[in-house]
Design a protein around this motif. Structure first.
Motif, PDB file in Angstrom:
ATOM      1  N   ALA A  78       0.950  -1.143   0.045  1.00  0.00           N
ATOM      2  CA  ALA A  78       0.047   0.033   0.208  1.00  0.00           C
ATOM      3  C   ALA A  78       1.009   1.332  -0.090  1.00  0.00           C
ATOM      4  O   ALA A  78       0.491   2.394  -0.578  1.00  0.00           O
ATOM      5  N   ALA A  79       2.066   1.092   0.739  1.00  0.00           N
ATOM      6  CA  ALA A  79       3.193   2.279   0.476  1.00  0.00           C
ATOM      7  C   ALA A  79       3.805   2.508  -0.785  1.00  0.00           C
ATOM      8  O   ALA A  79       4.722   3.339  -0.755  1.00  0.00           O
ATOM      9  N   GLY A  80       3.485   1.505  -1.710  1.00  0.00           N
ATOM     10  CA  GLY A  80       4.259   1.723  -2.859  1.00  0.00           C
ATOM     11  C   GLY A  80       5.418   0.789  -3.331  1.00  0.00           C
ATOM     12  O   GLY A  80       5.965   1.004  -4.356  1.00  0.00           O
ATOM     13  N   PHE A  81       5.743  -0.020  -2.227  1.00  0.00           N
ATOM     14  CA  PHE A  81       6.808  -0.817  -2.560  1.00  0.00           C
ATOM     15  C   PHE A  81       6.801  -1.856  -3.387  1.00  0.00           C
ATOM     16  O   PHE A  81       5.636  -2.362  -3.779  1.00  0.00           O
ATOM     17  N   ASP A  82       7.804  -2.446  -4.113  1.00  0.00           N
ATOM     18  CA  ASP A  82       7.509  -3.522  -5.260  1.00  0.00           C
ATOM     19  C   ASP A  82       7.377  -4.759  -4.506  1.00  0.00           C
ATOM     20  O   ASP A  82       7.233  -5.793  -5.288  1.00  0.00           O
ATOM     21  N   GLY A  83       7.758  -4.910  -3.226  1.00  0.00           N
ATOM     22  CA  GLY A  83       7.863  -6.041  -2.559  1.00  0.00           C
ATOM     23  C   GLY A  83       8.482  -6.089  -1.186  1.00  0.00           C
ATOM     24  O   GLY A  83       8.677  -4.605  -0.769  1.00  0.00           O
ATOM     25  N   VAL A  84       8.565  -7.102  -0.560  1.00  0.00           N
ATOM     26  CA  VAL A  84       9.116  -7.092   0.799  1.00  0.00           C
ATOM     27  C   VAL A  84      10.430  -8.097   1.105  1.00  0.00           C
ATOM     28  O   VAL A  84      10.308  -8.972   0.134  1.00  0.00           O
ATOM     29  N   GLU A  85      11.238  -7.730   1.751  1.00  0.00           N
ATOM     30  CA  GLU A  85      12.439  -8.660   2.050  1.00  0.00           C
ATOM     31  C   GLU A  85      12.026  -9.188   3.847  1.00  0.00           C
ATOM     32  O   GLU A  85      12.206  -8.175   4.520  1.00  0.00           O
ATOM     33  N   ILE A  86      11.878 -10.403   3.897  1.00  0.00           N
ATOM     34  CA  ILE A  86      11.629 -10.947   5.474  1.00  0.00           C
ATOM     35  C   ILE A  86      13.182 -11.210   5.946  1.00  0.00           C
ATOM     36  O   ILE A  86      13.941 -11.997   5.282  1.00  0.00           O
ATOM     37  N   HIS A  87      13.285 -10.275   7.019  1.00  0.00           N
ATOM     38  CA  HIS A  87      14.699 -10.425   7.644  1.00  0.00           C
ATOM     39  C   HIS A  87      14.863 -11.799   8.721  1.00  0.00           C
ATOM     40  O   HIS A  87      14.558 -11.846   9.792  1.00  0.00           O
TER      41      HIS A  87
END
Length: 368
Positions: A165-174
């Motif tokens: 929703a904030a516009g990121f292309d994806g996430v990285e789980i740390h």
């Protein structure tokens, strides 16, 4: 293989990347006190938009997961709006950016979060923790109940939806560097007697559940996972690294997230080659350039080339991008690199040592 290989185009899921250089996530403590990203952070990331991919610094999925003062978060509308200013600015400059999701676990302090830290087991961090009033002794964390583990899994999934929703292309789980997921993986920090502790199959369970929930929330093509085999930061001391990570990577491979990010990768190690063989999608590798030592004059370009030659698809660099907003162009033309200035400037807030590193067109005052 030549340096030109760093500048060939790449792909990450549906993303087309202009080069194979990834800006690694680096905590820089420039968010507001409540975790909302600032305009200064938007400037910082936009300056570095020429990276093939930016992995934005660790953002916490809930309040108890806060590690240090002024780190960003992604669990309120204010956080989403703050990050949206960052992503809009980076995208306008032609960049691509994903957000790292990190829960500190026992790496935290009540003076930072207002809460007692939580962990797989009530074993304190054997170090001090940075707080608004300076470094303080770590407190003994509270052991997560099974219900709280499931709540935390849900928080990661919600954070991933917030990131999109904030516009990121994806996430990285740390799942690296001694934070909560890594604490579950390591047998010196995870001494549980239930289904989340003991055997390797039990210790990797939490990471897999987080990955499953995040994939269900936003799709596998938007998800990456970061691991740090054998890295002993934040009191981690794995006794079974060579068995733990093949099991974890094989299980993650069945889920086929967009990428796996291996920290401090050794291209000559048997374990790295096992991981490369097991991993079906994009492999991002981060070279070991040493903790607290000056960067090599080439900023790690030779080490990056070595990882590409060993099978990595993309290579991440951290401090090199910190000191050189235009790192890609400098490496492309063989220009001198800025050196990292006084390390404490990384964490104290403000523009100095953050957004004031010169571009090639501005100055060579800090050239190596």
């Amino acid at each position: 293989m030549t340096n030109n290989d760093l500048f060939t185009t790449g792909r990450l899921g549906s993303l087309k990347l202009p080069n194979q250089l990834v800006m690694a996530p680096m905590t820089r403590n420039r968010a507001a006190a409540d975790g909302t990203p600032t305009e200064l952070m938007a400037t910082y990331y936009t300056q570095r938009a020429s990276a093939g991919l930016i992995i934005a610094e660790a953002a916490t999925p809930n309040q108890v997961g806060l590690t240090y003062p002024n780190i960003p978060a992604i669990y309120t509308d204010s956080h989403i709006q703050g990050w949206r200013r960052v992503t809009d600015s980076v995208r306008a400059a032609g960049g691509r950016v994903v957000l790292q999701l990190q829960h500190g676990g026992r790496v935290g302090h009540p003076d930072n979060s207002g809460l007692t830290p939580v962990a797989p087991s009530p074993i304190a961090l054997p170090d001090t923790v940075h707080t608004p009033t300076g470094h303080q002794e770590a407190v003994t964390p509270r052991e997560l109940t099974v219900d709280e583990i499931q709540d935390t899994v849900t928080d990661f999934a919600t954070a991933a939806r917030n990131a999109v929703a904030a516009g990121f292309d994806g996430v990285e789980i740390h799942s690296a560097n001694g934070y909560l997921l890594h604490q579950f993986l390591s047998d010196n920090t995870n001494q549980r007697g239930d289904g989340y502790g003991g055997s390797i199959a039990n210790r990797i369970r939490f990471t897999l559940e987080v990955v499953d929930a995040v994939i269900a929330a936003i799709g596998a093509e938007r998800v990456g996972v970061r691991i740090a085999p054998g890295v002993n930061v934040n009191g981690i001391a794995e006794s079974d690294t060579d068995e733990l990570y093949p099991a974890l990577v094989a299980a993650l491979a069945q889920r086929q997230p967009a990428y796996l990010h291996v920290v401090f990768a050794d291209p000559d190690s048997v374990l790295f080659q096992q991981i490369r063989t097991l991993w079906p999608t994009t492999l991002i590798a981060n070279p070991n350039l040493g903790w607290g030592v000056p960067l090599p004059a080439d900023g790690g370009a030779a080490a990056a080339q070595g990882l590409l030659a060993a099978g990595a698809d993309l290579v991440s660099l951290g401090r090199s991008f910190l000191a050189n907003p235009d790192l890609v162009q400098r490496l492309r033309i063989g220009a001198p690199l800025n050196t990292v200035r006084d390390a404490h400037l990384m964490y104290v807030g403000g523009e100095e040592g953050y957004t004031d590193y010169p571009m090639l067109a501005d100055s060579t005052a800090y050239a190596a």
